[in-house]
Design a protein around this motif. Structure first.
Motif, short mmCIF file in Angstrom:
data_model
loop_
_atom_site.label_atom_id
_atom_site.label_comp_id
_atom_site.label_asym_id
_atom_site.label_seq_id
_atom_site.Cartn_x
_atom_site.Cartn_y
_atom_site.Cartn_z
N LEU A 454 0.63 -1.43 0.14
CA LEU A 454 0.01 0.13 0.04
C LEU A 454 0.80 1.43 -0.11
O LEU A 454 0.51 2.42 -0.37
CB LEU A 454 -0.96 0.02 1.20
N TYR A 469 -2.08 -5.31 0.93
CA TYR A 469 -3.37 -5.34 0.30
C TYR A 469 -3.61 -6.81 -0.42
O TYR A 469 -3.07 -6.68 -1.53
CB TYR A 469 -4.10 -3.99 -0.07
N ASN A 528 -9.01 5.01 -0.73
CA ASN A 528 -8.05 4.22 -0.37
C ASN A 528 -8.03 3.36 -1.70
O ASN A 528 -8.97 3.22 -2.39
CB ASN A 528 -8.54 3.43 0.77
#
Length: 828
Positions: A454, A469, A528
């Motif tokens: 990330l 992730y 995000n």
């Protein structure tokens, strides 16, 4: 005894004032008289101006022939103001004969009646009786003004002041009636009285009374009907005729007043003949109650209850209609607006037909569905349906699971829904940002599942995130390196996340916002990495408007639901207008359409394609656990969003059979059926040609990196304008740790991702052994790096033997160690 004397004195004073005011008006007006009573009378206000009457607001849609059709009426007072010629003469004569026979001869106050009332009230402490039509009109105007006050305490105080039975109120009413007569003609006063008068419950004015109680217009009332309605005016809630016999004596009491007071008065005043009187007396009071179209539930008749409710929320929320919500709502319910909306009845019917065909109103879980259509270039909302009937009655929605007050299509402030995760439909905003920043559809991206760092996602607004992730593609696919165009058609999650790694999360969010996208609950959009895949909860209307912008050369137009509003006088009022701004440049939008066209032509949405000769584009969306499923798409003329999902709960739509169909396909079936009908009316043209550079990119030679170290390969690719991706080690004949190959190789668009694979050094190439002696073959095998323990000879191995073949064959790879090399020989 003292009270009685005071009553006589008070009423006598009033009578004296009135005689003086009526007989010697000049004296009263100029104030020359020395009498104290005349002075008190002159100090009262002398004029009252009737305000615009509270009238019901009507909401209309448009039929196929272009004519309006009533969706619903909303009102506090069910009133429709009419003109003098729109009222039956029977009504006018009945009111005058019954309420004020000398109406056309007195000056606002009937002195003879007042004197009689003074004598009758002499022993009372209050004043009553002798109210002329003008005086009653004054009182109704004051009541109307009181009811228009927003503050509840002030409204109640004003109402009590307007209706109290006291000498000072009666005196003020008389003075205002005299002033009214100086400003308006008798016919105008009588017309105003008939339009303002209460007729029981929420029915006001003779037109609404005629329509409600007898189902006819005021102009068409018979004598018997007119007399019955005029009878109500005396005691509206006691003599209204919509109360069933088993619940009261209203109809009998109404007929008694009609027959004993109204009709005899008309006969006495020579307004009707004896024959007319006899016929009316012989006619029983037989109401024909026609419930008014009130509230958006009535719009369910053409499946437009939720759209109607959306319009009411626009009025509540938009400052065009007033400074605050209370004022806006009061104006809406009392302003007598004629609201002509954008709703197309043909499209609405087609939408509801498709919805009813595939999605039941109730199911084993809380199943919901919505369809919304927005017109590109105008923002006009042409259709809005869902798989429920609209009702804002809590008792109905508590027991009927097929009814709801929540509009799934709109934001919370416009219908109570907090939206739904939109899944991969949100990928179009990453696609837009990708093209905006100069990338192309032909750029290559790694689409395989993996764990992403990330910290490698740039976010110029928040500074980014840390951690990892882990993501997989829908269905667990691993397509390898794919073009962005292919990744869009097949909705490859990892490809879009890796595209986002090359962009700025903040800018992706800003691009979405440029398309009008916002969360339905009013909170800011998330940015995000996971949001790239559509985790924000958004309303279907918002997504339809965003796709309409793509179809409109990148120009976003805010949704609008109202075309025109007329006030009660027929004057056109300002309406909330669509604001159009550029979301992306036209060449970006045109190139987006190429990739999104592949979605419906050969990708994940082929089931949605009407294949009717009209070009379309779109994007599918499925959320985690298949809780929500979407298809949003457009032609040049219409953009439509379809959502099918869980209102609450997390039942897999895809893995559920609904009405005999796979739940995951319902969005496609609905969209296809509806858009086939919609295309038949609106048609569509070809989309603009894409930007060739954004479509194809600039192809450049990929450096030859075979045999390089990984670091050297990275440097060479980066210098050539490519992005490097470590594909890991593979079985290879190259030296361990050196580059074996890349994907792609040869040429690719600048900026493409080149996946580089390094050798683990485990493969050997089988030499050509045919014709060699066994000893010579062993030496060649050893020279090739193949362990002798891997080799098995089949056949003679003496000095005269010759090799005839091998498995694997010459030139083929063999893994060092475990793999077997079988060599075949024969005698020489």
């Amino acid at each position: 005894m003292v009270g009685a004397v005071l009553g006589i004195v008070g009423m006598s004073a009033i009578a004296g004032i009135l005689v003086t005011a009526m007989v010697t008006p000049a004296l009263a007006v100029t104030g020359i008289a020395a009498n104290n009573s005349i002075g008190m009378f002159e100090n009262l206000p002398s004029y009252i101006k009737p305000d615009a009457l509270a009238e019901k607001t009507n909401i209309y849609a448009t039929q196929s022939d272009g004519t309006p059709i009533l969706l619903a009426s909303v009102f506090e007072q069910n009133r429709e103001e009419v003109g003098w010629d729109q009222i039956s003469q029977f009504v006018k004569d009945a009111v005058v004969a019954t309420e004020d026979p000398r109406f056309y001869t007195h000056g606002g106050v009937d002195i003879a009646s007042t004197l009689r009332a003074a004598a009758g009230n002499a022993l009372e402490t209050s004043a009553s009786g002798a109210s002329t039509i003008s005086m009653q009109y004054v009182r109704n105007i004051q009541v109307q003004k009181a009811e228009a006050i927003q503050d509840e305490a002030q409204r109640q105080a004003a109402y009590e002041e307007a209706t109290k039975t006291t000498l000072d109120r009666k005196l003020k009413e008389m003075k205002l009636a005299i002033g009214l007569e100086k400003e308006y003609s008798k016919d105008d006063i009588l017309l105003g009285y008939l339009n303002i008068a209460p007729f029981g419950g929420r029915v006001y004015g003779i037109q609404s009374a005629a329509q409600y109680y007898y189902g006819v217009n005021a102009s068409d009332l018979t004598l018997a009907q007119a007399a019955s309605l005029v009878a109500i005016v005396n005691a509206p809630n006691d003599l209204r005729i919509d109360v069933p016999a088993e619940e009261g004596t209203n109809i009998a009491d109404n007929q008694a007043r009609r027959d004993k007071d109204v009709l005899p008065a008309m006969l006495k005043e020579h307004k009707i003949t004896q024959q007319q009187y006899d016929e009316a007396i012989a006619t029983p009071v037989t109401p024909n109650i026609v419930q008014p179209s009130t509230g958006c539930q009535t719009a369910n008749a053409i499946a437009a209850g939720f759209f109607c409710d959306y319009v009411t929320h626009i009025v509540k929320n938009d400052p065009t209609f007033g400074a605050d919500e209370d004022t806006r709502w009061t104006n809406f319910k009392t302003g007598g607006y004629q609201i002509y909306t954008t709703l197309d009845v043909d499209l609405q019917n087609a939408a509801m037909s498709a919805m009813n065909t595939y999605v039941p109103k109730t199911y084993d879980f809380d199943l919901g569905s919505s369809l919304v259509t927005v017109q590109p270039g105008t923002g006009r909302v042409l259709a809005m349906v869902q798989n429920k009937d609209f009702s804002d009655d809590p008792e109905v929605t508590a027991t009927n699971l097929g009814a709801s007050a929540v509009n799934y299509s709109t934001d919370f402030e416009y219908g109570g829904s907090t939206g739904f995760q939109v899944g991969s439909t949100y990928k179009i905003f990453t696609l837009a940002e990708w093209l905006k920043t100069g990338h192309s559809l032909n750029d290559i991206i790694n689409g395989n599942a993996g764990t992403l760092n990330l910290s490698q996602f740039k976010d110029s607004c928040t500074g980014g995130n840390g951690g990892t992730y882990s993501v997989k593609n829908d269905g667990g696919s691993n397509p390898g390196n794919v073009t962005v165009r292919t990744a869009t058609a097949n909705s490859v999650n990892l490809a879009f996340l890796r595209m986002a790694q090359k962009l700025d999360q903040c800018e992706i969010r800003k691009t979405a916002e440029a398309f009008g996208v916002h969360r339905a609950d009013g909170n800011p959009l998330g940015e995000n990495p996971a949001d790239v895949l559509g985790t924000n909860e958004i309303a279907p209307l918002t997504m339809a408007a965003a796709f309409a912008a793509v179809a409109n050369d990148g120009i976003y137009c805010t949704p609008v639901a109202i075309d025109k509003i007329l006030d009660s006088s027929g004057n056109e009022l300002p309406v909330p207008s669509s604001t159009c701004t550029e979301a992306v440049a036209p060449n970006v939008a045109a190139t987006m359409i190429v990739a999104l066209g592949d979605v419906i032509n050969s990708g994940t949405a082929t089931l949605s394609n009407p294949r009717d000769g009209i070009p379309h584009f779109g994007k599918t969306g499925t959320t985690d656990s298949e809780k929500d499923t979407w298809f949003v798409g457009a032609s040049t003329e219409l953009a439509t969003a379809v959502w099918v999902g869980n209102v609450v709960g997390t039942v897999s739509i895809r893995n559920t059979s609904i009405a005999g169909n796979s739940g995951g396909n319902l969005r496609h079936y609905i969209w296809k059926q509806y858009m086939t009908d919609a295309d038949g009316k609106y048609g569509g043209t070809d989309f603009p040609a894409p930007d060739s550079t954004l479509l194809n990119g600039v192809r450049v030679q990929i450096p030859n990196i075979e045999g390089m170290s990984l670091d050297a390969a990275r440097a060479a690719l980066t210098a050539a304008g490519f992005d490097f991706d470590d594909g890991g080690t593979i079985d290879s004949t190259a030296a361990a740790g050196t580059v074996d190959s890349s994907s792609p190789s040869g040429t690719a668009t600048r900026g493409s991702t080149i996946t580089v694979y390094t050798s683990n050094g485990e493969l050997r190439t089988v030499p050509n052994l045919v014709g060699l002696s066994p000893d010579a073959a062993r030496k060649a095998i050893a020279a090739a790096g193949i362990d002798s323990g891997q080799v098995t000879f089949s056949g003679p191995t003496d000095g005269n033997a010759k090799v005839t073949g091998s498995s694997p064959s010459a030139g083929e790879p063999i893994r060092y160690g475990p793999d077997r090399l079988r060599v075949t020989t024969k005698a020489g």
